[in-house]
Design a protein around this motif. Structure first.
Motif, PDB file in Angstrom:
ATOM      1  N   ALA A  58       0.835  -1.203   0.000  1.00  0.00           N
ATOM      2  CA  ALA A  58       0.000   0.000   0.000  1.00  0.00           C
ATOM      3  C   ALA A  58       0.870   1.254   0.000  1.00  0.00           C
ATOM      4  CB  ALA A  58      -0.928  -0.006   1.212  1.00  0.00           C
ATOM      5  N   ASP A  61       2.099   1.760  -3.436  1.00  0.00           N
ATOM      6  CA  ASP A  61       1.020   2.295  -4.268  1.00  0.00           C
ATOM      7  C   ASP A  61       0.874   3.794  -4.065  1.00  0.00           C
ATOM      8  OD1 ASP A  61       0.430  -0.124  -5.433  1.00  0.00           O
ATOM      9  OD2 ASP A  61      -1.297  -0.560  -4.138  1.00  0.00           O
ATOM     10  N   LEU A  62       0.940   4.235  -2.812  1.00  0.00           N
ATOM     11  CA  LEU A  62       0.846   5.669  -2.535  1.00  0.00           C
ATOM     12  C   LEU A  62       1.996   6.432  -3.190  1.00  0.00           C
ATOM     13  CD1 LEU A  62      -0.234   5.768   1.214  1.00  0.00           C
ATOM     14  CD2 LEU A  62      -1.500   6.680  -0.731  1.00  0.00           C
ATOM     15  N   TYR A  67      -3.728   5.625  -6.204  1.00  0.00           N
ATOM     16  CA  TYR A  67      -4.745   5.783  -5.174  1.00  0.00           C
ATOM     17  C   TYR A  67      -5.811   6.739  -5.681  1.00  0.00           C
ATOM     18  CZ  TYR A  67      -2.416  10.218  -4.151  1.00  0.00           C
ATOM     19  OH  TYR A  67      -1.869  11.465  -4.254  1.00  0.00           O
TER      20      TYR A  67
END
Length: 95
Positions: A58, A61-62, A67
């Protein structure tokens, strides 16, 4: 005590009994519970490692911009959608 199992778990239990290693389903379940109890720390650590890996993904991904920003009004419906997906995945017989 009465428990409900998924068809997949029932199949595993039947296979264990058919192998001749166990006399009945109760023996399979008792051994599985004993294993869980004696390996509690290992199981906990495995779950924690999985959670850390998901958090790391995550974070990546950020950093990569993968996002979606939500407005204040969009948050409640978004969380409801997630809750509904989780609820749909839960087998009511396993509760």
């Amino acid at each position: 005590m009465h428990i409900s199992l998924t068809p997949e778990l029932e199949k595993i239990i039947h296979e264990k009994v058919s192998s001749g290693l166990y006399n009945n389903a109760s023996e399979v379940v008792r051994e599985a519970l004993r294993f869980m109890e004696s390996h509690h720390e290992l199981i906990y650590q495995m779950k924690l490692d999985l959670l850390r890996a998901k958090l790391l993904n995550a974070e990546h991904d950020l950093e990569e911009g993968r996002y979606t920003e939500l407005t204040r009004e969009e948050i409640a419906p978004f969380l409801k959608k997630i809750r509904d997906k989780v609820t749909d995945r839960i087998d009511p017989h396993s509760l």
